[in-house]
Design an enzyme around this catalytic site. Structure first.
Site, PDB file in Angstrom:
ATOM      1  N   MET A 133      -8.009  -7.831  -8.351  1.00  5.49           N
ATOM      2  CA  MET A 133      -8.279  -9.284  -8.280  1.00  5.49           C
ATOM      3  C   MET A 133      -8.709  -9.648  -6.869  1.00  5.49           C
ATOM      4  O   MET A 133      -7.987  -9.386  -5.902  1.00  5.49           O
ATOM      5  CB  MET A 133      -7.031 -10.066  -8.686  1.00  5.49           C
ATOM      6  CG  MET A 133      -6.792 -10.050 -10.172  1.00  5.49           C
ATOM      7  SD  MET A 133      -5.211 -10.784 -10.627  1.00  5.49           S
ATOM      8  CE  MET A 133      -4.114  -9.408 -10.394  1.00  5.49           C
ATOM      9  N   GLU A 182      -0.561 -15.301 -12.417  1.00  6.58           N
ATOM     10  CA  GLU A 182      -1.584 -14.451 -13.008  1.00  6.58           C
ATOM     11  C   GLU A 182      -1.052 -13.841 -14.296  1.00  6.58           C
ATOM     12  O   GLU A 182       0.093 -13.359 -14.339  1.00  6.58           O
ATOM     13  CB  GLU A 182      -1.995 -13.399 -11.995  1.00  6.58           C
ATOM     14  CG  GLU A 182      -2.673 -14.109 -10.823  1.00  6.58           C
ATOM     15  CD  GLU A 182      -2.872 -13.279  -9.580  1.00  6.58           C
ATOM     16  OE1 GLU A 182      -3.589 -13.752  -8.696  1.00  6.58           O
ATOM     17  OE2 GLU A 182      -2.322 -12.172  -9.504  1.00  6.58           O
ATOM     18  N   GLU A 232      -5.243   9.825   6.989  1.00  2.65           N
ATOM     19  CA  GLU A 232      -4.623   9.194   5.813  1.00  2.65           C
ATOM     20  C   GLU A 232      -3.518  10.105   5.275  1.00  2.65           C
ATOM     21  O   GLU A 232      -3.767  11.287   5.001  1.00  2.65           O
ATOM     22  CB  GLU A 232      -5.688   8.934   4.744  1.00  2.65           C
ATOM     23  CG  GLU A 232      -5.156   8.620   3.352  1.00  2.65           C
ATOM     24  CD  GLU A 232      -4.209   7.427   3.298  1.00  2.65           C
ATOM     25  OE1 GLU A 232      -4.576   6.346   3.790  1.00  2.65           O
ATOM     26  OE2 GLU A 232      -3.087   7.590   2.757  1.00  2.65           O
ATOM     27  N   HIS A 289       2.411  -7.337  -2.591  1.00  2.40           N
ATOM     28  CA  HIS A 289       1.616  -7.933  -1.513  1.00  2.40           C
ATOM     29  C   HIS A 289       2.379  -8.005  -0.193  1.00  2.40           C
ATOM     30  O   HIS A 289       2.600  -9.100   0.333  1.00  2.40           O
ATOM     31  CB  HIS A 289       1.181  -9.357  -1.887  1.00  2.40           C
ATOM     32  CG  HIS A 289       0.355  -9.449  -3.133  1.00  2.40           C
ATOM     33  ND1 HIS A 289       0.125 -10.633  -3.800  1.00  2.40           N
ATOM     34  CD2 HIS A 289      -0.323  -8.492  -3.828  1.00  2.40           C
ATOM     35  CE1 HIS A 289      -0.648 -10.405  -4.858  1.00  2.40           C
ATOM     36  NE2 HIS A 289      -0.916  -9.117  -4.902  1.00  2.40           N
ATOM     37  N   PHE A 295      -6.327  -8.856  -0.723  1.00  2.00           N
ATOM     38  CA  PHE A 295      -7.233  -7.874  -0.110  1.00  2.00           C
ATOM     39  C   PHE A 295      -8.578  -8.423   0.355  1.00  2.00           C
ATOM     40  O   PHE A 295      -9.154  -7.887   1.288  1.00  2.00           O
ATOM     41  CB  PHE A 295      -7.358  -6.593  -0.947  1.00  2.00           C
ATOM     42  CG  PHE A 295      -8.169  -6.626  -2.204  1.00  2.00           C
ATOM     43  CD1 PHE A 295      -9.521  -6.926  -2.204  1.00  2.00           C
ATOM     44  CD2 PHE A 295      -7.578  -6.272  -3.413  1.00  2.00           C
ATOM     45  CE1 PHE A 295     -10.260  -6.907  -3.375  1.00  2.00           C
ATOM     46  CE2 PHE A 295      -8.314  -6.240  -4.593  1.00  2.00           C
ATOM     47  CZ  PHE A 295      -9.662  -6.581  -4.569  1.00  2.00           C
ATOM     48  N   ASN A 300      -3.907 -13.347  -3.991  1.00  2.00           N
ATOM     49  CA  ASN A 300      -3.917 -11.899  -3.730  1.00  2.00           C
ATOM     50  C   ASN A 300      -4.650 -11.614  -2.418  1.00  2.00           C
ATOM     51  O   ASN A 300      -5.677 -12.223  -2.139  1.00  2.00           O
ATOM     52  CB  ASN A 300      -4.630 -11.174  -4.861  1.00  2.00           C
ATOM     53  CG  ASN A 300      -4.297 -11.760  -6.210  1.00  2.00           C
ATOM     54  OD1 ASN A 300      -4.551 -12.930  -6.450  1.00  2.00           O
ATOM     55  ND2 ASN A 300      -3.718 -10.981  -7.070  1.00  2.00           N
TER      56      ASN A 300
HETATM   57  P1  FAE Z   1      -3.219  -0.453   2.444  1.00  3.07           P
HETATM   58  O1  FAE Z   1      -4.275  -0.679   1.431  1.00  3.07           O
HETATM   59  O2  FAE Z   1      -1.801  -0.470   2.010  1.00  3.07           O
HETATM   60  O3  FAE Z   1      -3.540   0.956   3.125  1.00  3.07           O
HETATM   61  C1  FAE Z   1      -2.707   1.563   4.044  1.00  3.07           C
HETATM   62  C2  FAE Z   1      -2.956   3.057   3.995  1.00  3.07           C
HETATM   63  O4  FAE Z   1      -2.353   3.672   5.127  1.00  3.07           O
HETATM   64  C3  FAE Z   1      -2.375   3.742   2.766  1.00  3.07           C
HETATM   65  O5  FAE Z   1      -3.370   4.540   2.162  1.00  3.07           O
HETATM   66  C4  FAE Z   1      -1.238   4.596   3.324  1.00  3.07           C
HETATM   67  O6  FAE Z   1      -1.034   5.797   2.608  1.00  3.07           O
HETATM   68  C5  FAE Z   1      -1.723   4.869   4.737  1.00  3.07           C
HETATM   69  N1  FAE Z   1      -0.650   5.138   5.695  1.00  3.07           N
HETATM   70  C6  FAE Z   1       0.499   4.456   5.848  1.00  3.07           C
HETATM   71  N2  FAE Z   1       1.224   4.967   6.885  1.00  3.07           N
HETATM   72  C7  FAE Z   1       0.470   5.998   7.392  1.00  3.07           C
HETATM   73  C8  FAE Z   1       0.682   6.912   8.461  1.00  3.07           C
HETATM   74  N3  FAE Z   1       1.777   6.850   9.219  1.00  3.07           N
HETATM   75  N4  FAE Z   1      -0.261   7.854   8.691  1.00  3.07           N
HETATM   76  C9  FAE Z   1      -1.373   7.907   7.916  1.00  3.07           C
HETATM   77  N5  FAE Z   1      -1.624   7.059   6.885  1.00  3.07           N
HETATM   78  C10 FAE Z   1      -0.703   6.107   6.635  1.00  3.07           C
HETATM   79  O7  FAE Z   1      -3.353  -1.442   3.664  1.00  3.07           O
HETATM   80  N6  FAE Z   1      -4.281  -7.259  -3.842  1.00  3.07           N
HETATM   81  C11 FAE Z   1      -5.288  -8.037  -4.271  1.00  3.07           C
HETATM   82  O8  FAE Z   1      -5.935  -8.713  -3.466  1.00  3.07           O
HETATM   83  N7  FAE Z   1      -5.603  -8.091  -5.621  1.00  3.07           N
HETATM   84  C12 FAE Z   1      -4.912  -7.385  -6.553  1.00  3.07           C
HETATM   85  O9  FAE Z   1      -5.232  -7.433  -7.748  1.00  3.07           O
HETATM   86  C13 FAE Z   1      -3.830  -6.575  -6.115  1.00  3.07           C
HETATM   87  N8  FAE Z   1      -3.086  -5.865  -6.999  1.00  3.07           N
HETATM   88  C14 FAE Z   1      -2.146  -4.989  -6.521  1.00  3.07           C
HETATM   89  C15 FAE Z   1      -1.476  -4.164  -7.416  1.00  3.07           C
HETATM   90  C16 FAE Z   1      -0.594  -3.197  -6.944  1.00  3.07           C
HETATM   91  C17 FAE Z   1       0.137  -2.313  -7.908  1.00  3.07           C
HETATM   92  C18 FAE Z   1      -0.389  -3.049  -5.551  1.00  3.07           C
HETATM   93  C19 FAE Z   1       0.546  -1.997  -5.005  1.00  3.07           C
HETATM   94  C20 FAE Z   1      -1.038  -3.882  -4.660  1.00  3.07           C
HETATM   95  C21 FAE Z   1      -1.913  -4.853  -5.128  1.00  3.07           C
HETATM   96  N9  FAE Z   1      -2.608  -5.668  -4.253  1.00  3.07           N
HETATM   97  C22 FAE Z   1      -3.580  -6.510  -4.715  1.00  3.07           C
HETATM   98  C23 FAE Z   1      -2.345  -5.642  -2.811  1.00  3.07           C
HETATM   99  C24 FAE Z   1      -3.421  -4.909  -2.028  1.00  3.07           C
HETATM  100  O10 FAE Z   1      -3.700  -3.646  -2.606  1.00  3.07           O
HETATM  101  C25 FAE Z   1      -2.935  -4.757  -0.571  1.00  3.07           C
HETATM  102  O11 FAE Z   1      -2.747  -6.064  -0.060  1.00  3.07           O
HETATM  103  C26 FAE Z   1      -3.916  -4.017   0.283  1.00  3.07           C
HETATM  104  O12 FAE Z   1      -4.149  -2.720  -0.201  1.00  3.07           O
HETATM  105  C27 FAE Z   1      -3.409  -3.945   1.721  1.00  3.07           C
HETATM  106  O13 FAE Z   1      -4.447  -3.431   2.505  1.00  3.07           O
HETATM  107  P2  FAE Z   1      -4.123  -2.824   3.927  1.00  3.07           P
HETATM  108  O14 FAE Z   1      -5.413  -2.552   4.613  1.00  3.07           O
HETATM  109  O15 FAE Z   1      -3.147  -3.700   4.630  1.00  3.07           O
END
Ligand code: FAE
Length: 524
Positions: A144, A379, A62, A464, A504, A502
């Protein structure tokens, strides 16, 4: 493991929560690990747990920190009103989505460069917010936890057995993520949700209904916050830069359980920069840094099975780079395609002086306005400024059909997103239709002082990001990357740009479905 010292691995587990400390370093010492998971967001965390349970020694790499050590103020995370270096990923100044009120840039301030928890990756017409740290987006998001409408899910991912998803994997994801719903009496009685009740009233006058959205933030904890029994988190302007309490993020759930299997090790501040094929698996180049950004080591690791869970941006970039530099030349042309911001548009309206939103606002949104005719859910988002702003803020999720794509830029060695402001127009038009109706019915107006673009709508950033390695196109129907064996995408890159809600819960459920198949067929 040759270069990756045992201390750094044990260091992580020792630093993390009680459950994480239960894990023992599981990675090999010779530079070879049976399975590597890149990233630690939803898809990655699911894969790590299920691999660990199956007895597969697994290393999670990570790039962000393990958010477990309190700063000088005794807190792990900073709040939204007082952002410090913990807030953002190597920026000179915070880049909050809401700029301020009355054209004052109240929300943003200079910060020292540091491995903070929230990143905004800026492309020409789109800024993408992502979480950085052990737990990925779960550390920063609003919690959410919404299951998509089944008909739309079937349209978006037609090759996925929807019955299996809705009967088995969505319920599993909801259980694992500890999804709960706000009790109606608490919602109706709390000062901290006046802003949401007001928006419901205004929407109702225009003929629109609302629905409650489940969440992974504990509403039991929130009620105790309001009674003054526990430290405030959601009610203390915490979200976006992390929650110190109340939220069941992945580091407390899937990842803690993964480490507790004894087979999974998490290495934070390790960024994967290169993926190459070997005779029997993959070789990774990994850069380790300190939280201040100083280089620690460049490491070379190999594995038999490689799971990319670095998110839509991260996984797509690793694959694109590998394809374009000749490291993985047989990757399909579909890598980099099918990206979308889930139709995200933020909107800001103004309210009458006699209809205040309340200066106490819970940072966790729980209610959405529904506009089925325009396919919008809006939302109701907080503006926890600590003062009355008369602003109603919304995150609208629309079904914008436009898609962007990534290409690899050799000069910067980065993936570049091709997405234009014009492509966001259908999303803005849909949201505008809804909020014009609400303004007309209430004789209210928009706010122009909230977003950096000085418009009442902001579609130049998103929360997203989805797509880039779409299921059934860049991969097979279970996330196995086309052109290679034992290489998998597990995260939001699999979803083609839109979900209508949303994302996740869907990313988690899909990852559960895919890893079950992969474990049964590829690792048996
Ligand atoms: P993600 O959670 O983005 O994790 C990817 C990880 O990989 C991260 O920790 C990175 O640091 C790491 N990474 C990236 N490149 C590398 C590399 N080269 N080497 C090592 N590590 C790396 O991926 N979604 C909801 O369903 N409900 C909500 O209420 C909601 N609110 C949100 C509010 C904010 C402010 C944000 C930013 C997002 C929100 N989301 C929400 C979106 C949701 O968090 C997002 O869809 C998921 O986190 C995506 O999950 P992934 O597994 O795709």
């Amino acid at each position: 493991m040759r270069n990756l010292s045992r201390r750094s691995f044990f260091g992580v587990t020792a630093l993390t929560t009680a459950a994480l400390t239960a894990g023992r370093a599981a990675a090999a010492d010779d530079g070879h690990v049976p399975a590597i998971v890149v990233g630690s967001g939803y898809g990655a965390a699911v894969s790590a747990l299920r691999l660990g349970e199956a007895g597969v020694r697994t290393l999670v790499l990570e790039m962000g920190q393990a958010w477990t050590t309190p700063g000088p103020d005794g807190r792990v995370h900073c709040d939204m009103l007082n952002p410090d270096r913990r807030s953002m990923w190597f920026k000179d100044r915070t880049e909050a989505p809401v700029n301020g009120v009355l054209f004052l840039d109240l929300a943003n301030r200079p910060i020292p460069r540091y491995a903070g928890v929230l990143d905004r990756v800026n492309f020409p017409d789109m800024g993408v917010y992502v979480g950085r740290g052990v737990g990925g987006g779960s550390l920063v998001n609003g919690g959410m936890a919404v299951v998509p409408d089944r008909a739309y899910f079937e349209q978006v991912l037609p090759n996925v057995d929807a019955a299996e998803m809705y009967e088995r994997y969505f319920p599993l994801a909801q259980r694992m993520l500890r999804v709960n719903s706000i009790p109606a009496p608490y919602f109706e009685g709390s000062d901290y949700y006046q802003y949401a009740r007001l928006s419901r009233t205004l929407a109702g006058r225009a003929g629109y209904g609302t629905r409650f959205l489940p969440n992974v933030y504990s509403f039991d904890y929130m009620a105790r916050e309001e009674r003054g029994e526990v430290p405030k988190s959601a009610l203390g302007t915490e979200v976006l830069y992390g929650n110190n309490h109340g939220k069941f993020s992945l580091d407390k759930g899937y990842l803690a359980q993964a480490v507790a299997t004894g087979n999974v090790t998490i290495a934070p501040l390790h960024r994967v920069t290169r993926v190459q094929a070997t005779a029997s698996g993959y070789a990774l180049t990994v850069r380790q840094i300190t939280a201040e950004g100083a280089p620690v080591a460049e490491k070379h690791l190999t594995c038999d099975h490689l799971f990319l869970g670095a998110g839509s941006l991260g996984s797509t970039e690793l694959l694109l780079r590998a394809r374009e530099t000749g490291d993985l030349p047989d990757l399909s042309d579909e890598v980099g395609e099918g990206w979308g911001p889930n139709g995200n548009v933020m909107a800001a309206r103004n309210n009458h002086l006699l209809e205040p939103t309340g200066f106490k606002q819970s940072a966790i949104p729980v209610l959405a306005i529904e506009d089925p005719a325009r396919d919008v859910i809006a939302e109701i988002a907080p503006v926890p400024a600590g003062i009355e702003t008369y602003v109603s803020l919304y995150l609208a999720i629309t079904k914008n059909p436009n898609r962007g794509r990534f290409t690899y830029d050799a000069a910067t060695d980065r993936a570049v997103l091709h997405w234009t402001a014009a492509q966001a127009e259908p999303a803005v038009a849909a949201a505008r239709g809804l909020f014009d109706d609400i303004n007309d019915a209430n004789n209210t107006t928009y706010r122009y002082d909230v977003f950096a673009n000085r418009q009442p709508f902001a579609a130049d950033f998103c929360y997203h990001p989805l797509g880039g390695a779409v299921l059934g196109r860049a991969t097979d129907d279970h996330g196995r990357v086309r052109g290679y064996r034992r290489l998998y995408v597990t995260d939001g890159a699999l979803v083609p740009g839109s979900l209508g809600v949303n994302p996740f819960v869907t990313i988690t459920a899909l990852a559960e479905r895919n890893i079950a198949r992969v474990l049964a067929e590829d690792l048996a």
